[in-house]
Design a protein around this motif. Structure first.
Motif, PDB file in Angstrom:
ATOM      1  N   ARG A  73      36.786  27.325  46.863  1.00  0.00           N
ATOM      2  CA  ARG A  73      38.131  26.969  46.367  1.00  0.00           C
ATOM      3  C   ARG A  73      38.371  27.587  44.995  1.00  0.00           C
ATOM      4  NH1 ARG A  73      40.883  24.143  49.658  1.00  0.00           N
ATOM      5  NH2 ARG A  73      39.927  22.688  51.109  1.00  0.00           N
ATOM      6  N   GLU A  74      37.344  27.636  44.165  1.00  0.00           N
ATOM      7  CA  GLU A  74      37.472  28.262  42.842  1.00  0.00           C
ATOM      8  C   GLU A  74      37.815  29.741  42.972  1.00  0.00           C
ATOM      9  OE1 GLU A  74      33.646  27.244  41.179  1.00  0.00           O
ATOM     10  OE2 GLU A  74      34.638  25.934  39.728  1.00  0.00           O
ATOM     11  N   ASP A  75      37.207  30.415  43.947  1.00  0.00           N
ATOM     12  CA  ASP A  75      37.529  31.828  44.186  1.00  0.00           C
ATOM     13  C   ASP A  75      39.002  31.992  44.503  1.00  0.00           C
ATOM     14  OD1 ASP A  75      34.846  32.702  43.877  1.00  0.00           O
ATOM     15  OD2 ASP A  75      34.430  32.392  46.002  1.00  0.00           O
ATOM     16  N   LEU A  76      39.508  31.140  45.400  1.00  0.00           N
ATOM     17  CA  LEU A  76      40.918  31.236  45.784  1.00  0.00           C
ATOM     18  C   LEU A  76      41.835  30.917  44.606  1.00  0.00           C
ATOM     19  CD1 LEU A  76      40.985  29.729  49.385  1.00  0.00           C
ATOM     20  CD2 LEU A  76      41.037  32.144  48.703  1.00  0.00           C
ATOM     21  N   GLU A  77      41.489  29.914  43.828  1.00  0.00           N
ATOM     22  CA  GLU A  77      42.300  29.586  42.649  1.00  0.00           C
ATOM     23  C   GLU A  77      42.341  30.765  41.682  1.00  0.00           C
ATOM     24  OE1 GLU A  77      40.740  25.951  41.018  1.00  0.00           O
ATOM     25  OE2 GLU A  77      41.130  24.865  42.888  1.00  0.00           O
ATOM     26  N   ALA A  78      41.198  31.409  41.498  1.00  0.00           N
ATOM     27  CA  ALA A  78      41.144  32.580  40.621  1.00  0.00           C
ATOM     28  C   ALA A  78      41.976  33.723  41.197  1.00  0.00           C
ATOM     29  CB  ALA A  78      39.701  33.026  40.414  1.00  0.00           C
ATOM     30  N   THR A 122      35.644  36.170  35.466  1.00  0.00           N
ATOM     31  CA  THR A 122      34.350  35.858  36.056  1.00  0.00           C
ATOM     32  C   THR A 122      34.409  35.846  37.580  1.00  0.00           C
ATOM     33  OG1 THR A 122      34.787  33.498  35.882  1.00  0.00           O
ATOM     34  CG2 THR A 122      33.563  34.514  34.074  1.00  0.00           C
ATOM     35  N   PHE A 123      35.593  35.669  38.139  1.00  0.00           N
ATOM     36  CA  PHE A 123      35.742  35.599  39.584  1.00  0.00           C
ATOM     37  C   PHE A 123      36.281  36.903  40.173  1.00  0.00           C
ATOM     38  CE2 PHE A 123      35.923  31.176  38.320  1.00  0.00           C
ATOM     39  CZ  PHE A 123      35.120  30.561  39.267  1.00  0.00           C
ATOM     40  N   TRP A 169      44.104  41.617  47.220  1.00  0.00           N
ATOM     41  CA  TRP A 169      45.354  41.923  47.923  1.00  0.00           C
ATOM     42  C   TRP A 169      45.289  41.466  49.381  1.00  0.00           C
ATOM     43  CZ3 TRP A 169      45.566  44.856  52.256  1.00  0.00           C
ATOM     44  CH2 TRP A 169      44.516  45.738  52.510  1.00  0.00           C
ATOM     45  N   MET A 170      44.086  41.515  49.987  1.00  0.00           N
ATOM     46  CA  MET A 170      43.952  41.069  51.385  1.00  0.00           C
ATOM     47  C   MET A 170      44.201  39.568  51.495  1.00  0.00           C
ATOM     48  SD  MET A 170      40.787  43.366  52.947  1.00  0.00           S
ATOM     49  CE  MET A 170      39.587  42.182  52.434  1.00  0.00           C
ATOM     50  N   LEU A 171      43.717  38.813  50.519  1.00  0.00           N
ATOM     51  CA  LEU A 171      43.955  37.374  50.526  1.00  0.00           C
ATOM     52  C   LEU A 171      45.444  37.071  50.373  1.00  0.00           C
ATOM     53  CD1 LEU A 171      40.963  36.237  48.279  1.00  0.00           C
ATOM     54  CD2 LEU A 171      41.140  36.091  50.790  1.00  0.00           C
ATOM     55  N   ILE A 209      36.924  39.592  44.913  1.00  0.00           N
ATOM     56  CA  ILE A 209      36.332  38.317  44.540  1.00  0.00           C
ATOM     57  C   ILE A 209      34.867  38.530  44.175  1.00  0.00           C
ATOM     58  CG2 ILE A 209      35.718  36.002  45.352  1.00  0.00           C
ATOM     59  CD1 ILE A 209      38.730  36.384  45.077  1.00  0.00           C
ATOM     60  N   ARG A 210      34.489  38.057  43.001  1.00  0.00           N
ATOM     61  CA  ARG A 210      33.115  38.145  42.496  1.00  0.00           C
ATOM     62  C   ARG A 210      32.478  39.488  42.853  1.00  0.00           C
ATOM     63  NH1 ARG A 210      30.394  34.602  45.311  1.00  0.00           N
ATOM     64  NH2 ARG A 210      32.073  33.662  46.477  1.00  0.00           N
ATOM     65  N   MET A 211      31.299  39.448  43.413  1.00  0.00           N
ATOM     66  CA  MET A 211      30.594  40.674  43.785  1.00  0.00           C
ATOM     67  C   MET A 211      30.658  40.868  45.296  1.00  0.00           C
ATOM     68  SD  MET A 211      29.729  41.892  40.906  1.00  0.00           S
ATOM     69  CE  MET A 211      28.565  43.174  41.256  1.00  0.00           C
TER      70      MET A 211
END
Length: 116
Positions: A89-94, A42-43, A65-67, A57-59
């Motif tokens: 934070r959820e995006d980063l965790e995903a 979902t993320f 890879w950049m993160l 990340i999402r849309m």
């Protein structure tokens, strides 16, 4: 190992890598629905025509890879959240979970983008 498992592994082994990644994403999603893992799908998305189809990340056009490359350069989660205000934070965790299950894909993307 059951006949079903053997057939699944045989079929998966002969499938192209992009198909294998999608199957892995699907298995992770199913496990999440049954309480096994946090859903990553979902993320994280592969969208044809967006960032070369890389995992983003999402849309957004924020490639996973950049993160990871920023993290390797000692950027903290707080730094990334400040640099990319649309991230959560959820995006980063995903992203970190995705990287742990797709290490080869991320390494290939980092190498390819550093050669450009």
């Amino acid at each position: 190992m059951s006949t079903l498992s053997q057939t699944l592994f045989t079929e998966l082994a002969s499938a192209p890598e992009p198909v294998q990644r999608e199957v892995l994403d699907f298995v992770v999603l199913l496990k999440a629905r049954t309480g096994g893992l946090t859903p990553v799908k979902t993320f994280i998305r592969h969208t044809p025509g967006v960032c070369g189809g890389e995992a983003c990340i999402r849309m957004t056009r924020i490639a996973v890879w950049m993160l990871e490359e920023a993290r390797r350069a000692h950027a903290s989660d707080a730094d990334l959240l400040a640099d990319y205000p649309d991230l959560t934070r959820e995006d980063l965790e995903a992203a970190w979970q995705y990287i742990s299950t797709h290490a080869e894909e991320i390494e290939t993307a980092i190498r390819a983008n550093n050669e450009v």
